[in-house]
Design a protein around this motif. Sequence first.
Motif, PDB file in Angstrom:
ATOM      1  N   LEU A 108      -0.224   9.763  -4.902  1.00 28.80           N
ATOM      2  CA  LEU A 108       0.004  11.123  -4.390  1.00 28.80           C
ATOM      3  C   LEU A 108       0.935  11.888  -5.326  1.00 28.80           C
ATOM      4  CD1 LEU A 108       0.367  10.398  -0.570  1.00 28.80           C
ATOM      5  CD2 LEU A 108      -1.456  11.695  -1.689  1.00 28.80           C
ATOM      6  N   LEU A 117       0.226   4.171  -2.646  1.00 26.42           N
ATOM      7  CA  LEU A 117      -0.225   5.468  -2.172  1.00 26.42           C
ATOM      8  C   LEU A 117       0.711   6.566  -2.658  1.00 26.42           C
ATOM      9  CD1 LEU A 117      -2.067   7.202  -0.371  1.00 26.42           C
ATOM     10  CD2 LEU A 117      -0.577   6.647   1.547  1.00 26.42           C
ATOM     11  N   LEU A 121       0.802  -1.216   0.000  1.00 22.48           N
ATOM     12  CA  LEU A 121       0.000   0.000   0.000  1.00 22.48           C
ATOM     13  C   LEU A 121       0.842   1.276   0.000  1.00 22.48           C
ATOM     14  CD1 LEU A 121      -3.084   0.258  -0.085  1.00 22.48           C
ATOM     15  CD2 LEU A 121      -2.959   1.050   2.261  1.00 22.48           C
ATOM     16  N   VAL A 147      -7.441   8.056  -1.317  1.00 24.70           N
ATOM     17  CA  VAL A 147      -6.305   8.973  -1.412  1.00 24.70           C
ATOM     18  C   VAL A 147      -6.785  10.425  -1.266  1.00 24.70           C
ATOM     19  CG1 VAL A 147      -6.308   9.300  -3.925  1.00 24.70           C
ATOM     20  CG2 VAL A 147      -4.147   9.393  -2.670  1.00 24.70           C
ATOM     21  N   GLU A 148      -8.029  10.664  -1.594  1.00 19.19           N
ATOM     22  CA  GLU A 148      -8.576  12.019  -1.415  1.00 19.19           C
ATOM     23  C   GLU A 148      -8.614  12.393   0.060  1.00 19.19           C
ATOM     24  OE1 GLU A 148      -9.222  13.992  -3.859  1.00 19.19           O
ATOM     25  OE2 GLU A 148      -8.839  12.475  -5.396  1.00 19.19           O
ATOM     26  N   ARG A 169      -6.369   8.878  17.374  1.00 20.70           N
ATOM     27  CA  ARG A 169      -7.493   9.610  17.972  1.00 20.70           C
ATOM     28  C   ARG A 169      -8.770   9.443  17.148  1.00 20.70           C
ATOM     29  NH1 ARG A 169      -6.481  10.892  22.891  1.00 20.70           N
ATOM     30  NH2 ARG A 169      -7.138  13.071  22.980  1.00 20.70           N
ATOM     31  N   VAL A 214      -1.976   4.718   6.714  1.00 26.21           N
ATOM     32  CA  VAL A 214      -2.933   4.170   5.751  1.00 26.21           C
ATOM     33  C   VAL A 214      -2.804   2.656   5.762  1.00 26.21           C
ATOM     34  CG1 VAL A 214      -3.748   4.175   3.371  1.00 26.21           C
ATOM     35  CG2 VAL A 214      -2.737   6.240   4.337  1.00 26.21           C
ATOM     36  N   LEU A 215      -3.924   1.961   5.959  1.00 18.50           N
ATOM     37  CA  LEU A 215      -3.892   0.513   6.116  1.00 18.50           C
ATOM     38  C   LEU A 215      -4.990  -0.155   5.296  1.00 18.50           C
ATOM     39  CD1 LEU A 215      -3.718   0.544  10.019  1.00 18.50           C
ATOM     40  CD2 LEU A 215      -1.800   0.085   8.481  1.00 18.50           C
ATOM     41  N   VAL A 235      -6.446  11.210   2.287  1.00 16.68           N
ATOM     42  CA  VAL A 235      -5.043  11.429   2.644  1.00 16.68           C
ATOM     43  C   VAL A 235      -4.593  12.833   2.222  1.00 16.68           C
ATOM     44  CG1 VAL A 235      -2.690  10.696   2.124  1.00 16.68           C
ATOM     45  CG2 VAL A 235      -4.478   8.989   2.579  1.00 16.68           C
ATOM     46  N   LYS A 236      -4.913  13.205   1.013  1.00 19.15           N
ATOM     47  CA  LYS A 236      -4.477  14.517   0.535  1.00 19.15           C
ATOM     48  C   LYS A 236      -5.066  15.651   1.383  1.00 19.15           C
ATOM     49  CE  LYS A 236      -5.569  14.072  -3.810  1.00 19.15           C
ATOM     50  NZ  LYS A 236      -5.662  14.490  -5.203  1.00 19.15           N
ATOM     51  N   GLN A 266      -3.250  15.857   4.643  1.00 15.87           N
ATOM     52  CA  GLN A 266      -1.948  16.517   4.483  1.00 15.87           C
ATOM     53  C   GLN A 266      -2.073  18.040   4.527  1.00 15.87           C
ATOM     54  OE1 GLN A 266      -0.474  14.833   0.805  1.00 15.87           O
ATOM     55  NE2 GLN A 266       0.610  13.171   1.862  1.00 15.87           N
ATOM     56  N   LEU A 304     -12.276  12.140  23.860  1.00 11.43           N
ATOM     57  CA  LEU A 304     -10.883  12.346  23.451  1.00 11.43           C
ATOM     58  C   LEU A 304     -10.175  13.312  24.386  1.00 11.43           C
ATOM     59  CD1 LEU A 304     -11.204  12.640  19.566  1.00 11.43           C
ATOM     60  CD2 LEU A 304     -10.267  10.722  20.866  1.00 11.43           C
ATOM     61  N   TYR A 342      -0.904  10.759   9.866  1.00 10.81           N
ATOM     62  CA  TYR A 342      -1.837   9.682   9.528  1.00 10.81           C
ATOM     63  C   TYR A 342      -1.070   8.411   9.182  1.00 10.81           C
ATOM     64  CZ  TYR A 342      -0.427  10.765   4.789  1.00 10.81           C
ATOM     65  OH  TYR A 342       0.324  10.979   3.676  1.00 10.81           O
TER      66      TYR A 342
END
Lengths: 173, 173, 173, 173, 173, 173, 173, 173
Positions: free
Chosen positions: B169, B165, B161, E19-20, E59, E34-35, E22-23, E26, G134, E32
């Motif tokens: 990106l 990824l 992954l 991926v959206e 969290r 990713v799994l 993730v971006k 960022q 949290l 983060y």
Amino acid sequence: VNPLVSVVMGSDSDLPTMVECVKALQTYEISYEVLVLSAHRSPEQTTAFARQAEARGVRVIVAGAGGAAHLAGVIAAHTSLPVIGVPIDSSPLAGFDSLLSTVQMPPGVPVATVGVGKMGAKNAAHLAARILALESKGLSERVKEKQRQMTEDVLKIATTLPAKLKELLDKKA
Amino acid sequence: VNPLVSVVMGSDSDLPTMVECVKALQTYEISYEVLVLSAHRSPEQTTAFARQAEARGVRVIVAGAGGAAHLAGVIAAHTSLPVIGVPIDSSPLAGFDSLLSTVQMPPGVPVATVGVGKMGAKNAAHLAARILALESKGLSERVKEKQRQMTEDVLKIATTLPAKLKELLDKKA
Amino acid sequence: VNPLVSVVMGSDSDLPTMVECVKALQTYEISYEVLVLSAHRSPEQTTAFARQAEARGVRVIVAGAGGAAHLAGVIAAHTSLPVIGVPIDSSPLAGFDSLLSTVQMPPGVPVATVGVGKMGAKNAAHLAARILALESKGLSERVKEKQRQMTEDVLKIATTLPAKLKELLDKKA
Amino acid sequence: VNPLVSVVMGSDSDLPTMVECVKALQTYEISYEVLVLSAHRSPEQTTAFARQAEARGVRVIVAGAGGAAHLAGVIAAHTSLPVIGVPIDSSPLAGFDSLLSTVQMPPGVPVATVGVGKMGAKNAAHLAARILALESKGLSERVKEKQRQMTEDVLKIATTLPAKLKELLDKKA
Amino acid sequence: VNPLVSVVMGSDSDLPTMVECVKALQTYEISYEVLVLSAHRSPEQTTAFARQAEARGVRVIVAGAGGAAHLAGVIAAHTSLPVIGVPIDSSPLAGFDSLLSTVQMPPGVPVATVGVGKMGAKNAAHLAARILALESKGLSERVKEKQRQMTEDVLKIATTLPAKLKELLDKKA
Amino acid sequence: VNPLVSVVMGSDSDLPTMVECVKALQTYEISYEVLVLSAHRSPEQTTAFARQAEARGVRVIVAGAGGAAHLAGVIAAHTSLPVIGVPIDSSPLAGFDSLLSTVQMPPGVPVATVGVGKMGAKNAAHLAARILALESKGLSERVKEKQRQMTEDVLKIATTLPAKLKELLDKKA
Amino acid sequence: VNPLVSVVMGSDSDLPTMVECVKALQTYEISYEVLVLSAHRSPEQTTAFARQAEARGVRVIVAGAGGAAHLAGVIAAHTSLPVIGVPIDSSPLAGFDSLLSTVQMPPGVPVATVGVGKMGAKNAAHLAARILALESKGLSERVKEKQRQMTEDVLKIATTLPAKLKELLDKKA
Amino acid sequence: VNPLVSVVMGSDSDLPTMVECVKALQTYEISYEVLVLSAHRSPEQTTAFARQAEARGVRVIVAGAGGAAHLAGVIAAHTSLPVIGVPIDSSPLAGFDSLLSTVQMPPGVPVATVGVGKMGAKNAAHLAARILALESKGLSERVKEKQRQMTEDVLKIATTLPAKLKELLDKKA
């Protein structure tokens, strides 16, 4: 003696639906157990149940749940026994949610899904009987006998139709 | 030697979907046959097939159809074998029609319904394997092995992954 | 004397819906018979009925069913008579299942589908009348007379609207 | 000589769908006409057409439309001929809109609804043939011949399945 | 240093959607991981992940899945952290299945569901940021700054509209 | 001089849909402005726009948006002008989301909803023209002229149908 | 002392649903306020509420609404706090409208959507508790305690199942 | 003196829904008439009504219908006045049929569609008031006054919420 079919449900509020499965299993004289197990509220017990079912002699698992109905799928992920899913119409969305949550499983983790609600609960028993009949000549005979009986019932109902129709026509006249 | 699983479909246009079932059956080394049978266009052949399947040694029937998908239900009415239904998304209504036509069967005539399209075609094979495994220790081992393999595959994918990824990106950057 | 229209239904629980068809046929003085036949529970009788209907003098078949409503389609596969399908809202899915199961038939095996529930049951009779009127001047006149009557009924209702409106406005005031 | 079947559609953009109806009518050697008539954009012509169709010798009207598909219903309101409705999937809502707009007609104004899109357009022709066959022995024979042909076609396709399956399996290997 | 947000998905085929997320994370400078974790194919790893996430410093968990999307719900059953579910439109049913499977959770096991597909994947990040901002003044500022930026972007786009409109009008002329 | 119609949209990605509204307004010679305003991303500008529109001379507001389409409703809450909503099919859910989000407004805050996508965008212009025609004899004439033109266009298309049909039949032959 | 959670609803007719949220918040001893605020009928108050909530010490906002449910989305546009949306099934469309209007928000303005109706109202409280936990060790303990309690409740219910099942079976016998 | 708004409905069974429109029109002191007109059962009267409405002084037409709700669309085809459509939930399909039949109109024949059922019937009046207010300063004031009143009502309801909440909490305790 261990039961052949485990009938599990996500909540005791599902029992009035799932009792239809139990009654149909009784007509086949198939041994069963009935359990409340929640994929979300008692996940460890659910997982443990699924992992141990086969060793306990269970052959088919029937799982009924409403809403985001994950129960059948989660059980299917922890056993290699066939799992039958009954989508229950307990949310405002009329069972569309439980149907789609039960049937659209990813490849490798199949749930044998039957219809929504009581109709489906009954068919879960009939499907379990067909599966178990593969290895039991006696049960195979009872399934066939039941199919003949079902046909006869429809034919008998057919003979009562004229009277029922007359009653309805008279009442509305 | 007779096949254990009959894979039937309503039209040869369903083959690109149903081939996924065949390929998954092959991985289990389960013997199968593949037939085109239409509940509506070749109803007598369909009925005859359903009636004779058990005597021919078939143990599980997988039936895929689109639109008003009656094939699995009609077959279930003429056999006491377990029948697995695959709703195919071949009409403009995206498979909602075939799903509802397949799953909402009346009590006594169950169809073990799996998901819509290729995903469901694969799961029909996995479900058939679970059912057949009840009476075959060897197959039961292969099902469990497959589940372990599936888990390993997911874990292996997990390791790839980060690279995937990164590629996504970078491409979007 | 043989009936021109066969009104068949999958279960006697469908009778309160299908009686609306019967009552509408009576207003046209069209001869009819009413039968319970299940595509799944009495498939042989259903097939036999469909094959023999034309020779018995039946001209139009009306078939009502709920859930995965295969009855009209299965009958259409075994006759060349026009078949009218009435989707019945007897499952939790509100008739979406029976509508899609009835209307989405494959090419060559058409079912003339009418609306869900009692509204559709009535229209099955009106549609049968239009079809039979093609070969009966008398019936054609009755269809046209009925359409005029229907218009007059709407116009008469229109005259009662002010009083009904006043009543509703007063009640809520 | 006047046509027996009028094939009307709401827009010429519906022609690629409705041509399937025309082609199927040709195989029955049923005379037809093809018209663009809009319930909303040329309402007077549509009404006039519907009112005069019977006198012109038309026996069955097939009406195809998309979106809020009122065409079949509006025509049915102005004629006592049987009207067949073809819901066309031309809006983003995949044909759910045209199906419900066509089939859910009020009592007394039935539309014989067939499936969504090309599948339905073909079946409109097959349904028209079944209706017209009631008064034509020749056509009745052609309908039955067509059904036999359809069955033979399915059986022939069945023989080609192994080769097609092999091709698909090889390609994916 | 441990990540604050875990982004998990049921399959690597979900990555182009996720991926959206993730971006967007960022842009907030939120840490983060990713799994790939499958509720059904790697259930033990999924359960273990969910149980240990809080202790590892995570969290908020974001879980994306398609079809019968159980991933978010199963994770929510094994953690007390907030879980955000992203329904992915990867089956023929356009995401209706994954949406209903994700959102209709039973009381006590909530999944904070966002929209279907890429739109939802982005919003999962924005929602995570709002939650994390409750305990981070810096992040709270970035969220507010981002909202201002978003408004400015819309206002800037507004200034380019006349040119784009002209282009479209010219092209079609 | 101020425009009579404001055409607003939630994003510039809605422009290819909403340009159809603009083009139709041009054919009526109705003055218009085109704006990007987001109920969620530029809420203050949207509110300010809605509050000031009437004073600026705007008479009708057309608002197009996709997904959870709140734009038309939010504008309707801040003005007493008629607001026309265009649901845009920009999410995976095919416009069912934007349609329901736009049309199901609470009492007192009506949105005049038209169809999904380009078809609806055009009709927003036609509806605006009908509303504005109430106070403009000239525009009223243009609306009626347009209706006549529309009818003539359908009739003209009707004359081209035989050739188009022939082409399609030949191509498929 | 200011409440941590604001529970807002579009109408007091939503209170019988939203009281389930209040009751669940009480079991966590989370401070709350309950307000009627309409995105459409009191938009300024709604906007003002949303803008000032954070400064008043509110940490999470729960917003319930039916039909075209814009409330949660509009609030999310005017605050950077996490907003939880509860779709209420108060229109004839069974909650499909409120669900889609709440969940399908555009990027940057997320609404954490829970299930339709009372089930969702309860989960809004459980989700708020997870978010607030949290930053509160005490609340985090109560969430975990509640999860354990929930599991125990399911296990206790399980022990009562045989009696309930017997009662149902006897009643129906 | 002629009414400004015609409220028409397909059947007197629609009156309990459409009376909500009448009551709302009364609060605006807008003159109205109420008529039963069926697109299908009294098509000529419907067409004649639509053609003559403008000359009779009618400015806005409100049309409510259920099922395949063609009434508003058919009227829109025969007038250039603005037509408001109210989808009524009178069939088993919960109003999805009437909504789609009303809103998905082809370009050039717009129907200003409001929500399903009583909620929509009320909004038809509110929308008519907004349209008529364009040419009446007095009505424009009443619309604005009504909006203020609506806001005050919500604020007043807000003050009664604590008591109602207490009652509900006590009752359930």
